[in-house]
Enzyme design. Structure first.
Site, PDB file in Angstrom:
ATOM      1  N   LYS A  55       0.829  -1.204   0.000  1.00 39.65           N
ATOM      2  CA  LYS A  55       0.000   0.000   0.000  1.00 39.65           C
ATOM      3  C   LYS A  55       0.862   1.252   0.000  1.00 39.65           C
ATOM      4  O   LYS A  55       0.561   2.229  -0.696  1.00 39.65           O
ATOM      5  CB  LYS A  55      -0.948  -0.027   1.197  1.00 39.65           C
ATOM      6  CG  LYS A  55      -2.021  -1.106   1.082  1.00 39.65           C
ATOM      7  CD  LYS A  55      -2.732  -1.392   2.404  1.00 39.65           C
ATOM      8  CE  LYS A  55      -3.728  -2.518   2.252  1.00 39.65           C
ATOM      9  NZ  LYS A  55      -4.351  -2.934   3.530  1.00 39.65           N
ATOM     10  N   GLN A  99      -4.352  -1.650   9.976  1.00 40.77           N
ATOM     11  CA  GLN A  99      -4.291  -2.960   9.328  1.00 40.77           C
ATOM     12  C   GLN A  99      -4.841  -4.046  10.236  1.00 40.77           C
ATOM     13  O   GLN A  99      -4.479  -4.150  11.409  1.00 40.77           O
ATOM     14  CB  GLN A  99      -2.840  -3.286   8.950  1.00 40.77           C
ATOM     15  CG  GLN A  99      -2.670  -4.588   8.189  1.00 40.77           C
ATOM     16  CD  GLN A  99      -3.301  -4.550   6.818  1.00 40.77           C
ATOM     17  OE1 GLN A  99      -3.182  -3.582   6.090  1.00 40.77           O
ATOM     18  NE2 GLN A  99      -3.982  -5.627   6.457  1.00 40.77           N
ATOM     19  N   ASP A 122     -10.961   3.015   4.819  1.00 38.97           N
ATOM     20  CA  ASP A 122     -11.411   1.624   4.682  1.00 38.97           C
ATOM     21  C   ASP A 122     -12.916   1.555   4.436  1.00 38.97           C
ATOM     22  O   ASP A 122     -13.430   0.545   3.951  1.00 38.97           O
ATOM     23  CB  ASP A 122     -11.076   0.816   5.942  1.00 38.97           C
ATOM     24  CG  ASP A 122      -9.730   0.111   5.856  1.00 38.97           C
ATOM     25  OD1 ASP A 122      -9.319  -0.243   4.745  1.00 38.97           O
ATOM     26  OD2 ASP A 122      -9.104  -0.081   6.909  1.00 38.97           O
TER      27      ASP A 122
END
Length: 299
Positions: A55, A99, A122
């Site tokens: 990412k 994460q 997210d």
């Protein structure tokens, strides 16, 4: 036998990333604003480290500033929530990504709730999910993996309206938001889960099948309606009899050939789209937080 089209997630993600990079460059040139993404990694999970590095590399290539915090596995929930409060207040940061999975002493729902909805790249915060389900998709930051799946489906099918769609799996991360997105595209949607009766019979009705259960090759060839578009979200590491570890999806890819009309492979399907959509959300968040018009991207 059907001629099965392979849905190329890498190529589709690259097209989206080109648009994101161009829009980020224009935003910087016009206002001096550089979108900022902060990743937070708690613990030593090897797969999580790989995902965070991927990412970060993609963000840098797209002109998005990357910030990162790596915390020990012993981090308390209170310490993580305090960090999120600081990131919420940091004007350099437009998107916060914590994460998953988190260590067992930390409640992931409390962490999700603590992230400011405008920085929730997210798309897991209740406010963003509420917009998604209530028809206010334009106001939501959309969960990355389901939105990537939707873009891949639009690569395979010119019109989703009226299609019978089955989503295999009901997680908050993929299954439920995927159902909301398909409903917004005027599909008839069935969510199939571990308590569903005769999952095979339900999936065989589907013009669109999205498999997101995390069980390697659960979906066999005879689970698929001939000509259906199949999106495989699963990423499962297995060790076959030859002893060489490999990654497979939730769909038995070889069996699906000649039955599915189109299918996304694993790897090279949904994974690249998830990262591209994360950066898309970061760019959108940077614009919304500053009251600027959102860029038109190749979606």
């Amino acid at each position: 036998m059907v001629s099965t089209k392979r849905i190329d997630g890498r190529a589709r993600a690259e097209r989206l990333l080109v648009g994101i990079a161009a829009a980020a460059a224009e935003l910087k040139a016009r206002s001096g604003t550089v979108p900022g993404l902060c990743t937070v990694l708690v613990g030593d999970d090897p797969a999580s480290h790989i995902y965070v590095r991927s990412k970060g590399k993609a963000a840098t290539a797209a002109g998005i500033a990357i910030f990162s915090h790596a915390l020990p596995a012993t981090t308390t929930e209170a310490d993580l929530l305090a960090l999120i409060a600081r990131l919420n207040a940091d004007e350099q940061i437009d998107g916060i990504l914590v994460q998953l999975p988190l260590p067992k002493q930390i409640d992931p729902q409390r962490v999700t709730d603590a992230i400011h909805p405008l920085k929730d790249v997210d798309g897991f915060h209740a406010q963003n999910i509420g917009h998604l389900w209530s028809g206010g998709r334009a106001k939501a930051l959309i969960p990355c993996t389901p939105y990537g799946c939707l873009m891949l489906l639009k690569e395979a099918l010119p019109n989703l309206a009226g299609a019978e769609a089955v989503v295999l799996g009901r997680s908050n991360i993929v299954g439920k938001p995927m159902a909301a997105l398909l409903l917004a595209e005027n599909c008839s949607v069935t969510l199939v889960h571990s308590r569903s009766r005769d999952a095979r019979a339900l999936t065989r009705r589907a013009d669109i099948l999205v498999a997101a259960v995390g069980r390697p090759q659960l979906v066999r060839g005879d689970w698929i309606k001939p000509g259906a578009a199949v999106i495989d979200v699963g990423i499962n590491r297995i060790v076959p009899p030859d002893g060489k570890p490999k990654v497979v999806g939730d769909v038995a890819f070889a069996e699906a050939q000649g039955i599915a009309g189109a299918i996304s492979p694993v790897p090279g399907g949904v994974g690249p789209m998830t990262i591209a959509c994360l950066l898309r959300n970061t760019l959108i968040a940077a614009c919304r937080r500053r009251g600027r018009d959102e860029p038109e991207l190749n979606e």
